[in-house]
Design an enzyme around this catalytic site. Sequence first.
Site, short mmCIF file in Angstrom:
data_model
loop_
_atom_site.label_atom_id
_atom_site.label_comp_id
_atom_site.label_asym_id
_atom_site.label_seq_id
_atom_site.Cartn_x
_atom_site.Cartn_y
_atom_site.Cartn_z
N HIS A 185 -10.73 24.66 -2.74
CA HIS A 185 -9.41 24.10 -2.78
C HIS A 185 -9.05 25.34 -2.37
CE1 HIS A 185 -10.75 19.63 -2.97
NE2 HIS A 185 -11.30 20.49 -4.10
N TYR A 220 -23.58 15.41 -8.67
CA TYR A 220 -23.39 16.33 -8.98
C TYR A 220 -22.25 16.66 -9.54
CZ TYR A 220 -21.84 21.40 -7.28
OH TYR A 220 -22.26 22.13 -7.96
#
Length: 244
Positions: A185, A220
């Site tokens: 990000h 995850y």
Amino acid sequence: MRRRFYRYLMVAALAVATAGVATLASSSAYADACYTWGRNLSQGANGEDVRQLQIRISGYPGYGAVLGLDSDFGPATRAALVRFQQAYGLIADGVAGPQTYAKLYELQDDDCTPVNFTYDELNNCNSDWSGGNVSAAQAKANALVSMWKLQAMRHAMGDRPIVVNGGFRSVPCNNAVGGATNSRHLYGDAVDLGAGAQGFCGLAQQARNHGFAEILGPGYPGHDDHTHVAARSGQFWSAPSCGM
């Protein structure tokens, strides 16, 4: 609705294509507010116009592959172009000409984003894309490539809307949400997706075909409530609940 302004003389352009001429009829044959191609492109070509094409077909590299944005029209670019042409019912000859450009002009807005995604969607952090791990210009450019990959993915999944929950983060924004210090990000190329009509697993599985080297989803740690797609060096896919 965002407006797109483009004009093209299809009859003249198709006549040129039929004659086998490598360049378009004239610089006025197309006039797109974002980017206008001035010649047909095929394997062996190179230049900025090739890179602009690569950005827009970056979502068609094939399963597990990533298309390089290197300005060189090689075999991988040709294969991605053929997949793009097939996806939209065009003549799949691996040559970017009038029909391919007409479709690309139709798919892009004046700011070069694909019609179904916006810069605002991919930046809930600040207005200028600053403060990440790359320059503001690079972060925004990375986000643009991700949007074109998502546009390809959206089309492959029946043109149903893809929900975008977030993208670029500056270091302060990333810290505020507890993001990893090496999060993609911070580079502008990561996008977090909501389930939408496709479901988290559907998105994660489909993303494997559209140039995302990083795919994280249900199973995850920290990703049971979204699917994360991004660029990175080397492939890392993990969504155990989705069989990945």
